[in-house]
Structures are given as structure tokens and as C-alpha cells.
Write an enzyme that holds these catalytic residues in place. Structure first.
Site, PDB file in Angstrom:
ATOM      1  N   VAL A  68     -62.678  44.716  28.882  1.00  0.00           N
ATOM      2  CA  VAL A  68     -61.430  44.910  29.632  1.00  0.00           C
ATOM      3  C   VAL A  68     -60.248  45.197  28.707  1.00  0.00           C
ATOM      4  O   VAL A  68     -59.138  45.406  29.185  1.00  0.00           O
ATOM      5  CB  VAL A  68     -61.118  43.689  30.525  1.00  0.00           C
ATOM      6  CG1 VAL A  68     -62.181  43.508  31.572  1.00  0.00           C
ATOM      7  CG2 VAL A  68     -60.987  42.427  29.683  1.00  0.00           C
ATOM      8  N   GLY A  69     -60.466  45.177  27.377  1.00  0.00           N
ATOM      9  CA  GLY A  69     -59.406  45.578  26.460  1.00  0.00           C
ATOM     10  C   GLY A  69     -58.649  44.444  25.821  1.00  0.00           C
ATOM     11  O   GLY A  69     -57.488  44.611  25.454  1.00  0.00           O
ATOM     12  N   LYS A  70     -59.275  43.286  25.641  1.00  0.00           N
ATOM     13  CA  LYS A  70     -58.565  42.137  25.058  1.00  0.00           C
ATOM     14  C   LYS A  70     -58.214  42.397  23.589  1.00  0.00           C
ATOM     15  O   LYS A  70     -57.067  42.209  23.168  1.00  0.00           O
ATOM     16  CB  LYS A  70     -59.423  40.875  25.174  1.00  0.00           C
ATOM     17  CG  LYS A  70     -59.761  40.483  26.602  1.00  0.00           C
ATOM     18  CD  LYS A  70     -60.513  39.173  26.673  1.00  0.00           C
ATOM     19  CE  LYS A  70     -61.890  39.264  26.037  1.00  0.00           C
ATOM     20  NZ  LYS A  70     -62.797  40.185  26.740  1.00  0.00           N
ATOM     21  N   THR A  71     -59.198  42.835  22.810  1.00  0.00           N
ATOM     22  CA  THR A  71     -58.952  43.063  21.380  1.00  0.00           C
ATOM     23  C   THR A  71     -58.000  44.227  21.153  1.00  0.00           C
ATOM     24  O   THR A  71     -57.061  44.143  20.351  1.00  0.00           O
ATOM     25  CB  THR A  71     -60.285  43.323  20.660  1.00  0.00           C
ATOM     26  OG1 THR A  71     -61.153  42.204  20.872  1.00  0.00           O
ATOM     27  CG2 THR A  71     -60.066  43.510  19.171  1.00  0.00           C
ATOM     28  N   SER A  85     -70.379  27.220  43.322  1.00  0.00           N
ATOM     29  CA  SER A  85     -69.843  28.152  44.320  1.00  0.00           C
ATOM     30  C   SER A  85     -70.914  28.810  45.175  1.00  0.00           C
ATOM     31  O   SER A  85     -70.581  29.523  46.111  1.00  0.00           O
ATOM     32  CB  SER A  85     -69.003  29.226  43.629  1.00  0.00           C
ATOM     33  OG  SER A  85     -69.805  30.017  42.778  1.00  0.00           O
ATOM     34  N   GLY A 144     -61.270  36.920  29.712  1.00  0.00           N
ATOM     35  CA  GLY A 144     -61.770  37.937  30.623  1.00  0.00           C
ATOM     36  C   GLY A 144     -63.120  38.443  30.190  1.00  0.00           C
ATOM     37  O   GLY A 144     -63.586  38.169  29.079  1.00  0.00           O
ATOM     38  N   PRO A 145     -63.772  39.198  31.044  1.00  0.00           N
ATOM     39  CA  PRO A 145     -65.106  39.717  30.731  1.00  0.00           C
ATOM     40  C   PRO A 145     -65.053  40.751  29.611  1.00  0.00           C
ATOM     41  O   PRO A 145     -63.975  41.258  29.267  1.00  0.00           O
ATOM     42  CB  PRO A 145     -65.562  40.344  32.056  1.00  0.00           C
ATOM     43  CG  PRO A 145     -64.294  40.627  32.795  1.00  0.00           C
ATOM     44  CD  PRO A 145     -63.319  39.582  32.392  1.00  0.00           C
ATOM     45  N   PRO A 146     -66.202  41.084  29.042  1.00  0.00           N
ATOM     46  CA  PRO A 146     -66.211  42.086  27.955  1.00  0.00           C
ATOM     47  C   PRO A 146     -65.757  43.454  28.459  1.00  0.00           C
ATOM     48  O   PRO A 146     -66.001  43.831  29.601  1.00  0.00           O
ATOM     49  CB  PRO A 146     -67.689  42.120  27.525  1.00  0.00           C
ATOM     50  CG  PRO A 146     -68.279  40.850  28.034  1.00  0.00           C
ATOM     51  CD  PRO A 146     -67.529  40.509  29.272  1.00  0.00           C
ATOM     52  N   LYS A 172     -64.856  37.914  41.849  1.00  0.00           N
ATOM     53  CA  LYS A 172     -65.921  37.960  42.845  1.00  0.00           C
ATOM     54  C   LYS A 172     -65.652  39.021  43.907  1.00  0.00           C
ATOM     55  O   LYS A 172     -66.566  39.746  44.321  1.00  0.00           O
ATOM     56  CB  LYS A 172     -66.086  36.584  43.488  1.00  0.00           C
ATOM     57  CG  LYS A 172     -66.594  35.521  42.517  1.00  0.00           C
ATOM     58  CD  LYS A 172     -66.658  34.151  43.166  1.00  0.00           C
ATOM     59  CE  LYS A 172     -67.185  33.104  42.190  1.00  0.00           C
ATOM     60  NZ  LYS A 172     -67.228  31.753  42.786  1.00  0.00           N
TER      61      LYS A 172
END
Length: 794
Positions: A364-367, A683, A360-362, A726
């Protein structure tokens, strides 16, 4: 009286009875007794007053203090008192000698003691050749027993050799052997001397076998002790030599400590054998040598790993769900995946840890989600940053032949965690690179393969270490940087950007309370209204995550903290939509403002980047020239190829669009992406085609529309990726209508309802449909004077 000969043995006698605890008296046996019970003392006095004869019988239970007739065995021994002595404490010491077996017929009346009527136990004649052979066998067995056993005087053997009567021999041997009381009572009740000898012989053989085994064990233990004493003596000599050489005892103490740690660790057989060899080498080395330091470090590293040490998972999925919801808003898919893992773990005994990859993009809470998963599952958490890692040894470690060799970061992280089943975060796995030192992503194949990581072999350890219980969680902004074989081992879970409503909820629940605490102010000092928070999200941030939103909230908190310090702790600031600009300055982005009018050659496209979904404005211009096509902007190769395909489609449809067949030879077409997005991918095909058609026909494009889709040479619209991101970008930009490929219609189920309600999403199959919706014309038939051409081979 007692029965002196066989004729008298047929008569009956009345004698006082003395019950005995834990003792059976046999004929020909002299026994000292200590008598303390009043009834027993009365029995002795009655016997002394008579002919010093009494009947001795054992109690069934030694704990019974006042036995009744039923508590005493019926068969006992008639004995005579040899000596009787009263002691100062009131007890009586008496020496008795057993004479003959007898059995109680009945108890006679007596107040102070037991008095019984007895009849003798008749013994059958036992003289025969078989009995003589049995006597010899018993004597030989007893002689062997005396040699093995301790505590039997040698004179007893001479006594036994002189006894020819089988009954007397049996009674004499019983007193020297270790029988339990019921067994002795059974032998006393056995009247046949031959049977008694047979039972004694069996007992002797059993005891001899046990004593022989004991002797072997003692001999083996003695040899081991002698070996240990020898080693101790040699070690003491070595210690004395080392002292003479000036070396200290610390090295020996350290070796002893290492040996103790090896014994205490639950090592595998391979690790135990390896460490044993290393420790033996270390003992032969000088403590000050460089090789000794290498070996000592290796043993210490291996012992510091958590061999067979695991934390207990929290299998309560309700509690785990509560913890996950406390730390993060939304993220439904990953939360469900973790709860599914815990549910299965509670149903099976052995389960390997999952290997997840959060893409996911930076922001968003992955870590932070990985930390929350560790807290929810009650596991330790370790993190390994892979950004910029380009050396395979970072993963697998260096071999011990190199100076300063150490294990790889995977083993070091597990060692730091202190348990064999931590939550292991491999951060930024898509940012690894490769050079002449090897490919770290190839080394990760074994780490992240559930079929192989049970025997992960680090170059430094040179041992198999079990990583199958580790819960690996990888994070990445894009899958493009992850090799296909590594992707195949990962369970991909996409984390799209947040909607506006989700960002506001995150700010209210997490970001604002966190920043208030970080800046030392309270809710009494700062109040941010819903309208103000909405304006911050819309006009000061433009991102998929919430990282910049948190920075803006922190900026507001700093301004308020400054006022609190100046004016006092009672200062109260209320942030509204009217005073946000005073705190944060001029808005950085426009929101909800599309072009005021329809424009020719200008189309809003949608793209998916590492930062999430973005709006990509595309401009096209057609000027007189000689057929040159120019593409400008920070464009990737696939984007440029897609542009060529769009222009080729327009040339093939020139007749339908009312253009000259050779229009492209008279015009120069320039396609430009104004903003530096650094986009790539196919796209944008229909977006470029729409912009060019608008430029060459002079028909404007509707200002409230955005689009995404790949175009083929025949004009078909193919599916694209990242549709959710998008559409979130279109929603953030305030666009009302979006054109997407028909084949992406199933993906619309993942779009949040709040986004679907705000957007009019149209699905298209062919480029003609795109032009009909996008171009500002009243009647699409005016554009296509002919029906779309049938598919022909090109």
C-alpha cells in the site's frame, strides 16, 4: 608682540592667526609644524616680517581645508617663531614655541590671511599649601606613569621635578599625555592652574590603572606562551625520538587533524570532555598498538556524528502537500498528519519530531510514503530494516570492551544521514524477535519515547545523543507483533487497502509511466485502455495493495519491449480487454461470480489478515454420528474457540430452530475452511453459526451475502476490527449484501463512498437477525416458531 608681564597682559594685541589641524599648542611647548596651505604660508610670512609672533589656534574639524572664523576655536596660544625653513615642494617647516594663552576678541580685515585682535586669559594666583600638595601628587603619579608607559624618556622626569610653577607644570605634562583634541582644548581654555592639575591628576590615575591591567594581561599571556613553547619543545623531542625509532609523522598529523575536528564540531560539554580525555590517552600510546586503533576509531566515530547540524524544514504546507500528492494517491490521514506537523513547526521555535507507525497490508506504499515525507519536509532519509532483528545490541551498540565493537544501527543511520533531524524509517517493526541476547523492542522504548530520546545513550558512544528532532516513522503489517509498551509510544495510523477505482488511478498515474520508463518504451509503443487495466485489477490480482498489479504491468511491458526490439521502435501495441489474456495468460482469479445457487452449509465470511481483507468461505456438514465436532483448516486458537461458542449457541436455541434437544448427540458436525488463509480471531463467529444452522436444518444460505461478527453464548453480535479492509474485500469479490455488527456502525464513515454505494450494508445486534437475513427462507417466522428467549444467566 606677546605679553611679557602681568601689566602687558591687560592690553590687547593684533596678530596673524595660524589654524592648526589635530594639534593644540600650550605655553612652554616647542613644536615643529609643516605648513602647506597658501593662507597659512601667508600667515608665516606676515609674522616673519614683524616680530616673529603669531597666534596658534586649533580647528574644530581637521578635515576642513579652508576654515572660516567659525571653524576655529577662540582660545589658543601666542607663539614665537624659532626657525623657519622653506622646502623644495613649496611647503614650509617652522619651529614655534608657545608663550601664553589668549582669546580672540574679533577678526580684523586681511585679504591673504587671518588677523585677529587678542586679549590675554588671566590666570588666578595658585600658590597655597593645597596647590603644593597637588603638585607633589601629580609628580608622583607621573613618575609611576613613566615607569609603566613606554615611549617617554627618563629625562622628562627630571624636567618635571624641577618645575615649581603649577601653570608651567600642567602645560608641560599635557604635552606628554595622551589626551584627545577636545580634552586638550578644554585644558587650554582652563585658566586656573589648580583645576588643570586636578584634571591631569585624574587622567594620570586612570591611565595608571589601565596600564597595570595591561601589564597583568601581558604577563599572563607571556606565561601561556612559555607553556606553549615548552610543550612545543617537548613534542619536538618526542617527534625526534619517534623518528629514531622508525615511526612516521602520520600519527602526529592525524592527532592534529583530530584536534582540529574537535574544535570545529559543536559538541556538547560531555562529548568535549570525553574526547579530550581519549585524545590525551592516544597521544601517550604507540601508534601501532591495538588500543590506539580502538581509541582512534572511537574518536573518529563520535566526530562523524552530526552534532548540532540540522537541515531546514520546508514549512510551506502548500508545497509539501503538492510533493506528497505527486508521489502517492489517496492516503489522506497520513498526509494531513504531516501537514499538521509542519504547520505547528512553523508556529513554535522548538518542536520534537513525531513518532508515527504506519500499519497496513503489503504493497500500500508505507515505505515509499516515508521517502515522500522526507522529500516534502526537505529532510534527509534513512532506513533501518528490523525484520529478523533479535539482538538488543543492534539498537544500542556494543560496549568498547568487545573486539570489533561498533555503535548501534540507530546511531549509524543518523551518522549516515549527516543531519540531526532526518526522516528515520524503522521498517517492519512487527517482525522483530527475541532470544537470549536480549529484546530489541525493549531497546527501542528509549529511542521512540519523546521524553527520553533527547538523551539516548548508545553503549559504544557512552554519551548522550539527542534524537528528539528525528522524525521516526515505523511500518508494520499488523500490531500483533508489537509489544504493548512500544505501541503506547507510537502514533498509530492505519493504511487500509485500495479500492478498485484507487488502484486504477494509481496504475494510470504512477505504475504504467514508471514501468514504461524502466523497460525503455514510450507511450507511443504501448497503450493500456481503461477496460484492460480494470480486467488486470479484477482477474489477475487479489490484494489490498498494488505490488502484484505493478508486476502484471511490468509483464505487459516486457512483452511489448520484445516486440519493439523485433519489429522496430515504431511498433505500437494497444492492450484491450480482449487481448489481455494473450499477454498475461489465463486469469488467476474469478471476479464478481458468486455461487449459481443457494447452498446448504456454505457461507462467505470476511477476515482481516496481514495481507488486508479477504473473503473466507466456511463450510459445515452434519452427518449421523455420536456428537463429535471437527474443525479443519489452517485455523488459530481464537478461531477454534469462536467455533465452539457458535455451536453452544445453536444448542441453546435448538427448540427455537425446530431441532431436537439432543440433536447434537446424534450428529457429527464438521466445520471446514477450504482455502489456506491462516486466519485467526473471533470475527468468524456468526459465519460459523450460520453455516452450522444451515447444515443441521437443511436450509440453504443466500449466495449473494457475506458476514463478519463475533458471537456470544447468548447470541449477541459483538463488534470486530478491520471493518474497512473487510468491506473492501467484499467489494472486490462482487458481493452485494454484507452483515456487520451494529456496534461497528460508526466505522462506516471511513468506508469510501464508491464501496458503500455498491454494497448493501446491514447492521445486526443478535444472531437471530443474522439467520433471518442469511437463510434462504421466505418468512423468517417459519424458522423461529417462538420469540427469541429472554436473556438468562448461564
Amino acid at each position: 608682540m606677546f605679553f611679557k608681564d602681568r601689566r602687558e597682559r591687560n592690553a590687547k594685541a593684533v596678530l596673524p592667526l595660524l589654524p592648526l589641524r589635530d594639534l593644540v599648542v600650550f605655553p612652554h611647548m616647542v613644536v615643529p609644524l609643516i605648513v602647506g596651505r597658501e593662507k597659512s604660508i601667508a600667515t608665516l610670512n606676515a609674522a616673519k616680517a614683524g616680530d616673529k609672533t603669531l597666534f596658534l589656534a586649533a580647528q574644530r574639524e581637521a578635515r576642513t581645508n579652508n576654515p572660516a572664523p567659525g571653524d576655529i576655536y577662540e582660545v589658543g596660544c601666542i607663539a614665537s617663531i624659532i626657525q623657519l625653513l622653506k622646502l623644495p615642494d613649496g611647503t614650509v617647516k617652522v619651529l614655534v614655541e608657545g608663550k601664553t594663552r589668549a582669546q580672540v576678541v574679533r577678526y580684523t580685515e586681511s585679504r591673504d590671511f587671518f588677523q585677529v585682535e587678542l586679549e590675554p586669559l588671566a590666570e588666578p594666583e595658585a600658590e597655597s599649601v593645597e596647590t603644593d600638595a597637588l603638585i607633589r601628587s601629580v609628580r608622583q603619579a607621573f613618575e609611576q606613569y613613566v615607569k609603566l608607559a613606554q615611549g617617554i624618556p627618563p629625562e622628562m622626569m627630571l624636567t618635571v621635578q624641577q618645575i615649581d610653577d603649577p601653570s608651567k607644570l600642567a602645560d608641560t605634562l599635557v604635552a606628554q599625555l595622551a589626551f584627545k583634541l577636545p580634552e586638550k582644548q578644554s585644558l587650554l581654555e582652563e585658566a586656573d592652574p589648580k583645576r588643570r592639575l586636578e584634571r591631569i591628576y585624574e587622567h594620570l590615575q586612570s591611565e595608571i590603572e589601565i596600564l597595570q591591567v595591561e601589564k597583568k594581561i601581558k604577563s599572563r599571556v607571556k606565561k601561556q606562551m612559555e607553556k606553549s613553547q615548552k610543550e612545543y619543545y617537548l613534542n619536538e623531542q618526542m617527534q625526534a625520538i619517534q623518528k629514531e625509532l622508525g615511526e612516521k609523522d602520520e600519527f602526529k598529523n592525524e592527532l592534529q587533524e583530530l584536534e582540529s575536528r574537535i574544535r570545529d564540531k559543536h559538541l556538547t560539554s560531555e562529548a568535549l570532555s570525553k574526547l579530550g580525555k581519549e585524545l590525551r590517552k592516544l597521544k601517550l600510546m604507540s601508534p601501532m598498538s591495538a588500543e590506539a586503533n580502538v581509541v582512534r576509531t572511537y574518536v573518529d566515530v563520535v566526530l562523524s556524528l552530526p552534532w548540532g547540524e540540522f537541515t531546514e524544514d520546508r514549512l510551506d504546507i502548500v508545497q509539501a502537500a503538492r510533493v506528497l500528492d505527486e508521489d502517492h494517491y489517496g492516503l489522506r490521514k497520513i498526509k494531513e498528519r504531516i501537514l499538521e506537523y509542519l504547520a505547528v513547526a512553523s508556529l513554535v521555535e522548538r518542536m520534537n519530531g513525531p513518532i508515527l507507525c504506519l500499519v497496513g497490508p503489503p504493497g500500500v506504499g508505507k515505505t515509499s510514503l516515508a521517502r515522500s515525507i522526507a522529500r516534502a519536509t526537505n529532510r534527509h532519509f534513512v532506513r533501518m530494516a528490523l525484520g529478523g532483528v533479535r539482538d538488543e545490541a543492534e539498537i544500542r551498540g556494543h560496549r568498547r570492551t568487545y573486539i570489533g565493537a561498533m555503535p548501534g544501527k540507530v546511531v549509524q543511520a543518523v551518522r549516515k544521514a549527516g543531519s540531526g533531524n532526518p526522516v528515520f524509517l524503522l521498517d517492519e517493526i512487527d517482525k522483530m524477535s527475541t532470544d537470549f541476547r536480549g529484546d530489541p523492542s525493549a531497546a527501542l522504548l528509549e529511542v521512540l519515547d519523546p521524553e527520553q530520546n533527547e538523551t539516548f545513550n548508545d553503549h559504544y558512544l557512552d554519551l548522550d545523543y539527542d534524537l528528539s528532532k528525528v522524525m521516526f516513522i515505523c511500518t508494520a503489517n499488523s500490531l500483533h507483533g508489537i509489544p504493548a509498551p512500544l505501541q503506547d509510544r507510537l502514533e498509530i495510523i492505519r493504511l487500509p487497502g485500495y479500492t478498485e477505482q484507487e488502484k486504477l488511478s494509481i496504475a494510470r498515474r504512477y505504475l504504467i509511466p514508471k514501468q514504461l520508463e524502466n523497460h525503455g518504451i514510450t507511450e507511443e509503443n504501448l497503450v493500456i485502455t481503461q477496460q484492460a487495466a480494470t480486467q488486470v485489477v479484477r482477474r489477475y490480482t487479489k490484494e489490498a495493495g498494488v505490488r502484484n498489479l505493478e508486476r502484471e504491468v511490468a509483464a505487459i511491458c516486457r512483452k511489448v519491449a520484445k516486440r519493439v526490439v523485433r519489429k522496430g521502435k515504431d511498433t505500437r501495441v494497444k492492450v484491450t480487454s480482449k487481448n489481455v489474456e494473450k499477454l498475461l495468460g489465463v486469469p488467476k482469479f474469478r471476479y464478481g461470480k458468486v455461487s449459481e445457487r443457494d447452498e446448504i452449509g456454505f457461507v462467505q465470511g470476511l477476515a482481516w489478515t496481514n495481507a488486508g481483507g479477504v473473503m473466507v468461505p466456511i463450510e459445515a456438514a452434519a452427518v449421523r454420528g455420536n456428537g463429535k465436532t471437527t474443525l479443519t483448516g489452517q485455523l488459530g486458537n481464537v478461531f477454534q474457540e469462536s467455533s465452539q461458542a457458535a455451536i453452544t449457541y445453536i444448542r441453546s436455541r435448538s427448540a427455537n430452530l425446530g431441532l431436537k434437544p439432543d440433536f447434537y448427540q446424534e450428529l457429527d458436525i464438521h466445520v471446514h475452511v477450504p482455502e489456506l488463509w491462516g486466519v485467526d480471531g473471533p470475527s468468524a463467529g456468526i459465519t460459523i453459526a450460520t453455516a452450522v444452522v444451515s447444515a443441521v436444518t437443511g436450509i440453504a444460505v443466500r449466495r449473494d451475502i457475506a458476514m463478519t461478527g463475533e458471537i456470544t453464548l447468548r447470541g449477541k453480535v459483538r463488534p470486530i476490527g478491520g471493518l474497512k479492509e473487510k468491506l473492501l474485500a467484499a467489494h472486490r469479490a462482487g458481493v452485494r449484501r454484507v452483515l456487520v455488527p451494529k456496534d461497528n456502525e460508526p466505522d462506516l464513515a471511513d468506508i469510501p463512498r464508491v464501496v458503500r454505494d455498491k454494497l448493501e450494508i446491514l447492521t445486526v445486534v443478535h444472531m437471530d437477525e443474522v439467520l433471518a437475513e442469511a437463510l434462504a427462507i421466505t418468512n423468517p417466522d417459519d424458522l423461529f416458531r417462538q420469540a427469541p428467549a429472554a436473556e438468562t444467566s448461564s
